[in-house]
Design a protein around this motif. Sequence first.
Motif, PDB file in Angstrom:
ATOM      1  N   ASN A   1       2.122  -0.252   5.890  1.00  0.00           N
ATOM      2  CA  ASN A   1       1.872   0.871   4.981  1.00  0.00           C
ATOM      3  C   ASN A   1       1.289   2.026   5.797  1.00  0.00           C
ATOM      4  O   ASN A   1       0.097   2.045   6.101  1.00  0.00           O
ATOM      5  CB  ASN A   1       0.886   0.457   3.886  1.00  0.00           C
ATOM      6  CG  ASN A   1       1.322  -0.810   3.190  1.00  0.00           C
ATOM      7  OD1 ASN A   1       2.344  -0.833   2.521  1.00  0.00           O
ATOM      8  ND2 ASN A   1       0.586  -1.884   3.380  1.00  0.00           N
ATOM      9  N   ARG A   2       2.150   2.977   6.156  1.00  0.00           N
ATOM     10  CA  ARG A   2       1.729   4.062   7.056  1.00  0.00           C
ATOM     11  C   ARG A   2       0.614   4.922   6.474  1.00  0.00           C
ATOM     12  O   ARG A   2      -0.323   5.278   7.165  1.00  0.00           O
ATOM     13  CB  ARG A   2       2.916   4.962   7.393  1.00  0.00           C
ATOM     14  CG  ARG A   2       3.802   4.382   8.440  1.00  0.00           C
ATOM     15  CD  ARG A   2       4.736   5.383   9.009  1.00  0.00           C
ATOM     16  NE  ARG A   2       5.781   5.745   8.080  1.00  0.00           N
ATOM     17  CZ  ARG A   2       6.907   6.311   8.439  1.00  0.00           C
ATOM     18  NH1 ARG A   2       7.146   6.588   9.698  1.00  0.00           N
ATOM     19  NH2 ARG A   2       7.812   6.609   7.551  1.00  0.00           N
ATOM     20  N   THR A   3       0.718   5.289   5.222  1.00  0.00           N
ATOM     21  CA  THR A   3      -0.258   6.218   4.633  1.00  0.00           C
ATOM     22  C   THR A   3      -1.610   5.562   4.390  1.00  0.00           C
ATOM     23  O   THR A   3      -2.649   6.174   4.631  1.00  0.00           O
ATOM     24  CB  THR A   3       0.294   6.806   3.320  1.00  0.00           C
ATOM     25  OG1 THR A   3       1.582   7.369   3.581  1.00  0.00           O
ATOM     26  CG2 THR A   3      -0.608   7.871   2.759  1.00  0.00           C
ATOM     27  N   SER A   4      -1.611   4.313   3.936  1.00  0.00           N
ATOM     28  CA  SER A   4      -2.893   3.652   3.653  1.00  0.00           C
ATOM     29  C   SER A   4      -3.492   2.948   4.869  1.00  0.00           C
ATOM     30  O   SER A   4      -4.580   2.370   4.775  1.00  0.00           O
ATOM     31  CB  SER A   4      -2.742   2.670   2.492  1.00  0.00           C
ATOM     32  OG  SER A   4      -1.824   1.650   2.802  1.00  0.00           O
TER      33      SER A   4
ATOM     34  N   THR B   1      -4.858  -8.320   3.396  1.00  0.00           N
ATOM     35  CA  THR B   1      -4.712  -6.947   3.861  1.00  0.00           C
ATOM     36  C   THR B   1      -5.399  -6.812   5.213  1.00  0.00           C
ATOM     37  O   THR B   1      -6.549  -7.229   5.378  1.00  0.00           O
ATOM     38  CB  THR B   1      -5.321  -5.952   2.858  1.00  0.00           C
ATOM     39  OG1 THR B   1      -4.641  -6.098   1.605  1.00  0.00           O
ATOM     40  CG2 THR B   1      -5.185  -4.520   3.339  1.00  0.00           C
TER      41      THR B   1
ATOM     42  N   GLY C   1       0.810  -1.218   0.000  1.00  0.00           N
ATOM     43  CA  GLY C   1       0.000   0.000   0.000  1.00  0.00           C
ATOM     44  C   GLY C   1       0.838   1.261   0.000  1.00  0.00           C
ATOM     45  O   GLY C   1       2.062   1.223  -0.088  1.00  0.00           O
ATOM     46  N   GLU C   2       0.164   2.398   0.143  1.00  0.00           N
ATOM     47  CA  GLU C   2       0.850   3.691   0.157  1.00  0.00           C
ATOM     48  C   GLU C   2       1.608   3.873   1.463  1.00  0.00           C
ATOM     49  O   GLU C   2       1.123   3.525   2.525  1.00  0.00           O
ATOM     50  CB  GLU C   2      -0.158   4.819   0.000  1.00  0.00           C
ATOM     51  CG  GLU C   2      -0.752   4.909  -1.379  1.00  0.00           C
ATOM     52  CD  GLU C   2      -1.682   6.091  -1.499  1.00  0.00           C
ATOM     53  OE1 GLU C   2      -1.366   7.164  -0.968  1.00  0.00           O
ATOM     54  OE2 GLU C   2      -2.738   5.911  -2.111  1.00  0.00           O
ATOM     55  N   GLY C   3       2.777   4.456   1.361  1.00  0.00           N
ATOM     56  CA  GLY C   3       3.582   4.725   2.540  1.00  0.00           C
ATOM     57  C   GLY C   3       4.236   3.478   3.105  1.00  0.00           C
ATOM     58  O   GLY C   3       4.440   3.384   4.311  1.00  0.00           O
ATOM     59  N   THR C   4       4.593   2.542   2.242  1.00  0.00           N
ATOM     60  CA  THR C   4       5.232   1.318   2.698  1.00  0.00           C
ATOM     61  C   THR C   4       6.456   1.655   3.527  1.00  0.00           C
ATOM     62  O   THR C   4       7.271   2.487   3.144  1.00  0.00           O
ATOM     63  CB  THR C   4       5.624   0.433   1.493  1.00  0.00           C
ATOM     64  OG1 THR C   4       4.427   0.073   0.805  1.00  0.00           O
ATOM     65  CG2 THR C   4       6.339  -0.816   1.933  1.00  0.00           C
ATOM     66  N   HIS C   5       6.559   1.016   4.696  1.00  0.00           N
ATOM     67  CA  HIS C   5       7.617   1.398   5.617  1.00  0.00           C
ATOM     68  C   HIS C   5       8.497   0.245   6.079  1.00  0.00           C
ATOM     69  O   HIS C   5       9.696   0.389   6.148  1.00  0.00           O
ATOM     70  CB  HIS C   5       7.023   2.101   6.837  1.00  0.00           C
ATOM     71  CG  HIS C   5       8.040   2.538   7.822  1.00  0.00           C
ATOM     72  ND1 HIS C   5       8.902   3.575   7.575  1.00  0.00           N
ATOM     73  CD2 HIS C   5       8.373   2.049   9.036  1.00  0.00           C
ATOM     74  CE1 HIS C   5       9.712   3.728   8.595  1.00  0.00           C
ATOM     75  NE2 HIS C   5       9.416   2.812   9.502  1.00  0.00           N
TER      76      HIS C   5
ATOM     77  N   ASN D   1      -0.065  -5.416   4.731  1.00  0.00           N
ATOM     78  CA  ASN D   1      -0.288  -6.429   3.704  1.00  0.00           C
ATOM     79  C   ASN D   1       0.465  -7.702   4.049  1.00  0.00           C
ATOM     80  O   ASN D   1       1.501  -7.661   4.712  1.00  0.00           O
ATOM     81  CB  ASN D   1       0.187  -5.956   2.333  1.00  0.00           C
ATOM     82  CG  ASN D   1      -0.617  -4.799   1.813  1.00  0.00           C
ATOM     83  OD1 ASN D   1      -0.064  -3.741   1.561  1.00  0.00           O
ATOM     84  ND2 ASN D   1      -1.907  -4.973   1.652  1.00  0.00           N
TER      85      ASN D   1
END
Length: 101
Positions: A21-24, A40, A2-6, A28
């Motif tokens: 994923n911080r942003t989403s 997810t 997802g968005e913002g994968t960290h 996952n």
Amino acid sequence: AGEGTHNFRSMGDKRHVFVSNRTSNTINIIDQVTLENVGTIPVPGGPDCMELSADGKTLWATLRWIKKVAVIDVASKKVIKLIPVGRSPHGVYFYDRAPNM
């Protein structure tokens, strides 16, 4: 992912990894053989760093934006507890951690 994968953490089964994923606001489950997302988990507050319990039943994730740590039931893929902690938690480690198989 997802968005913002960290970050990522092995599930210990020699095939799958958790990816935060911080942003989403998700974690996952990625199959390392096919590189496909096979699950997810919705997690509020910017999931960041993760650690798997020694028995592999719970995943703990720091929640960067809401000052908490989430305890996630791996089987149901649901957050079962939110623990208040300090500002911008980043990193979690268990001494008796699950093996990185």
